[in-house]
Motif scaffolding. Structure first.
Motif, PDB file in Angstrom:
ATOM      1  N   ARG A  68       0.523  -1.194   0.300  1.00 56.01           N
ATOM      2  CA  ARG A  68       0.012  -0.445  -0.074  1.00 56.01           C
ATOM      3  C   ARG A  68       0.972   1.192  -0.081  1.00 56.01           C
ATOM      4  O   ARG A  68       0.589   2.373  -0.854  1.00 56.01           O
ATOM      5  CB  ARG A  68      -1.192  -0.370   0.965  1.00 56.01           C
ATOM      6  CG  ARG A  68      -2.104   0.848   1.567  1.00 56.01           C
ATOM      7  CD  ARG A  68      -2.509   1.044   2.594  1.00 56.01           C
ATOM      8  NE  ARG A  68      -2.149   1.132   3.711  1.00 56.01           N
ATOM      9  CZ  ARG A  68      -1.550  -0.152   4.255  1.00 56.01           C
ATOM     10  NH1 ARG A  68      -2.594  -0.702   4.048  1.00 56.01           N
ATOM     11  NH2 ARG A  68      -1.602  -0.119   5.097  1.00 56.01           N
ATOM     12  N   GLU A  69       2.192   1.073   0.423  1.00 51.15           N
ATOM     13  CA  GLU A  69       3.124   2.629   0.972  1.00 51.15           C
ATOM     14  C   GLU A  69       3.532   3.095  -1.113  1.00 51.15           C
ATOM     15  O   GLU A  69       3.676   3.778  -1.006  1.00 51.15           O
ATOM     16  CB  GLU A  69       3.808   2.748   1.948  1.00 51.15           C
ATOM     17  CG  GLU A  69       3.487   2.298   3.682  1.00 51.15           C
ATOM     18  CD  GLU A  69       4.725   2.241   4.688  1.00 51.15           C
ATOM     19  OE1 GLU A  69       5.950   2.044   4.114  1.00 51.15           O
ATOM     20  OE2 GLU A  69       4.025   2.288   5.605  1.00 51.15           O
ATOM     21  N   GLU A  72       0.354   4.215  -2.536  1.00 47.67           N
ATOM     22  CA  GLU A  72       0.381   5.525  -2.600  1.00 47.67           C
ATOM     23  C   GLU A  72       1.787   6.411  -3.072  1.00 47.67           C
ATOM     24  O   GLU A  72       1.037   7.496  -3.553  1.00 47.67           O
ATOM     25  CB  GLU A  72       0.463   5.598  -0.968  1.00 47.67           C
ATOM     26  CG  GLU A  72      -0.971   5.356  -0.401  1.00 47.67           C
ATOM     27  CD  GLU A  72      -1.334   5.315   1.401  1.00 47.67           C
ATOM     28  OE1 GLU A  72      -0.365   5.467   1.533  1.00 47.67           O
ATOM     29  OE2 GLU A  72      -2.210   4.644   1.710  1.00 47.67           O
ATOM     30  N   ASP A  73       2.351   5.882  -2.689  1.00 45.90           N
ATOM     31  CA  ASP A  73       4.053   6.718  -3.111  1.00 45.90           C
ATOM     32  C   ASP A  73       4.444   7.099  -5.069  1.00 45.90           C
ATOM     33  O   ASP A  73       4.846   7.747  -5.093  1.00 45.90           O
ATOM     34  CB  ASP A  73       5.227   6.457  -2.185  1.00 45.90           C
ATOM     35  CG  ASP A  73       5.431   6.733  -1.262  1.00 45.90           C
ATOM     36  OD1 ASP A  73       4.529   7.071  -0.611  1.00 45.90           O
ATOM     37  OD2 ASP A  73       5.978   5.828  -0.259  1.00 45.90           O
ATOM     38  N   PRO A  75       1.527   7.060  -7.845  1.00 47.25           N
ATOM     39  CA  PRO A  75      -0.179   7.276  -8.444  1.00 47.25           C
ATOM     40  C   PRO A  75      -0.126   6.286  -9.671  1.00 47.25           C
ATOM     41  O   PRO A  75       0.912   5.987 -10.589  1.00 47.25           O
ATOM     42  CB  PRO A  75      -0.323   8.494  -8.999  1.00 47.25           C
ATOM     43  CG  PRO A  75       0.740   8.294  -7.837  1.00 47.25           C
ATOM     44  CD  PRO A  75       2.336   8.286  -7.734  1.00 47.25           C
TER      45      PRO A  75
END
Length: 472
Positions: A68-69, A72-73, A75
């Motif tokens: 997930r990280e 998110e970093d 896109p």
């Protein structure tokens, strides 16, 4: 010529730009794709090491947070992690249920065999994506696999931007080249434009504005100077020739008139047997006088530059036919006018009258008694003067417009200047004249003039008459 030169320069610039920018854009695009693939491969390798360590320690709960990280970093990125059997441990997109088996997918299967895969494929939304699949291994021990996918739109957007920049730069360069080419072409062709105007003036009979010999390339300056010298010399020669013809004609008129009077005064004092020779001599003097008058008329015509104007061909035709009817009646020849109106034509002032007069004079000279000369106006504004004479052979028709030329079997006292005068008048009016055999005998002198007003077609004045080997 300015436009053609400018277009040649611009076309050359376009070829050079295309030869440079297309390879440059292609290399940049391939480089962007290569850098992008290396970046994704590097990220996937790093994530695979972290995921393998977490799987080894049994800390599977850290894997969703890791995926997930990263998503998110970055896109648009998607991270999928499976264990050594191909069972899904986490999916950052959440579209595949945890525990699903992905061992059947080629890149996952290759990663579980300790092989790295980096390839472009089509995603679920029909968009191209770059997938980097890495084995999560420690030495030869494989504990899972990780796949990182990234949409190719990031690369294609950068590629499109660089293509747009290259196109804009090319357009600016082409515009600059076009402006420089226009200025250069104008500079090169300036002497040619002045030379064109000077040539038109010289063709009209007088050179008032010599071409510019002080600007443009050296070759064109030399050409302009040579043209000016040639035109000046040609004008002097033509003026000398015209002056000689006019002066000689004027100087010969008085002696010829005096000679004729003296010959006529000899008649009472000569033996009657010499009278035929005296009459022949007087006839030759008269012919020589007419020849001098013809030369003087030609000299005046050649020295006069007149602009053609509209002329009522029908009115001229009726007027000249009326004038020639008494002379034709003396020779027992009839002149008749038939057909519809011929319309208006363009001719220099007085030219059409002289053309018809000369050709009618030739026709009457050879028309047998009892025949008819028909002035027939044909459809399409054509005029035909048709007689019933013996005609002219083809070889004689080809030389009929030469000055002073007469057929070898000619028995009349023509000067050989009538048809040259007609041709000069026709050409000065912007028309053409040709000779053809007339149907049923005779000669068809076909004069084609330009139409007056808004008409686009040529109007035709075809004058057909007989001339049994005689010279106009």
């Amino acid at each position: 010529m300015t436009r053609r030169l400018m277009l040649s320069y611009v076309a050359l610039a376009l070829l050079v730009l295309l030869g440079l920018e297309i390879p440059l854009g292609y290399l940049y695009a391939r480089g962007e794709e290569s850098r992008f693939a290396q970046s994704i491969e590097r990220d996937a390798s790093m994530l695979a090491e972290i995921a393998e360590e977490s799987i080894e320690k049994g800390n599977l709960t850290a894997l969703p947070e890791l995926a997930r990280e990263y998503a998110e970093d970055n896109p648009g990125a998607r991270v999928v992690i499976v264990d050594r059997t191909g069972r899904l441990l986490t999916d950052s997109a959440g579209t595949i249920p945890t525990g699903s088996t992905l061992a059947g997918e080629p890149d996952i299967a290759a990663a579980l065999r300790n092989r790295t895969t980096v390839a472009t494929s089509t995603g679920t939304n029909s968009a191209d994506v770059l997938a980097a699949t890495m084995p999560g291994s420690s030495g030869t021990t494989i504990r899972g696999a990780l796949r990182v996918t990234y949409p190719m739109t990031t690369v294609t957007d950068r590629e499109n931007r660089i293509w747009a920049v290259l196109a804009l730069a090319g357009a600016c360069i082409v515009t600059a080249v076009a402006l420089v080419a226009f200025a250069l072409a104008r500079w090169i062709t300036r002497p040619l434009r002045t030379l064109e105007r000077a040539t038109a003036q010289l063709a009209a009979g007088r050179l008032d504005n010599p071409p510019d010999a002080d600007s443009g390339p050296p070759e064109l300056r030399r050409l302009a100077a040579a043209f000016t010298h040639t035109a000046t010399r040609l004008q002097h020669l033509l003026q000398a020739q015209h002056g000689f013809a006019s002066e000689a004609s004027h100087q010969l008129k008085t002696p010829l008139t005096s000679l004729r009077l003296r010959l006529e005064n000899f008649e009472p004092y000569l033996d009657p047997r010499a009278h035929p020779s005296l009459e022949e001599t007087i006839g030759e003097v008269e012919r020589l006088s007419r020849m001098v008058h013809g030369l003087l008329a030609l000299a005046r015509l050649e020295n006069t530059a007149t602009t053609p104007g509209p002329v009522d061909a029908d009115a001229v035709l009726v007027e000249r036919a009326t004038m020639w009817e008494p002379l034709a009646a003396e020779q027992h020849v009839t002149i008749a006018i038939t057909g519809p109106a011929a319309g208006r034509v363009r001719a220099i002032p007085g030219a059409l009258e002289q053309i018809i007069d000369n050709l009618l004079a030739n026709a009457l000279r050879v028309s047998p008694p009892g025949t008819t000369i028909t002035l027939a106006r044909a459809p399409g504004a054509g005029l035909h003067v048709i007689d019933q004479g013996p005609g002219m052979p083809e070889a004689d028709r080809e030389r009929a417009f030469d000055r002073f030329w007469r057929a070898s079997d000619s028995h009349h006292d023509g000067t050989g200047l009538g048809l040259p005068i007609v041709r000069h008048l026709v050409h000065a009016s912007g028309g053409q004249i040709t000779l053809h055999a007339a149907p049923g005998g005779g000669l068809d002198a076909h004069v084609q003039l330009r139409p007056a007003g808004r008409e686009r077609r040529f109007q035709t004045i075809a004058v057909t008459h007989a001339a049994a080997g005689h010279r106009r």
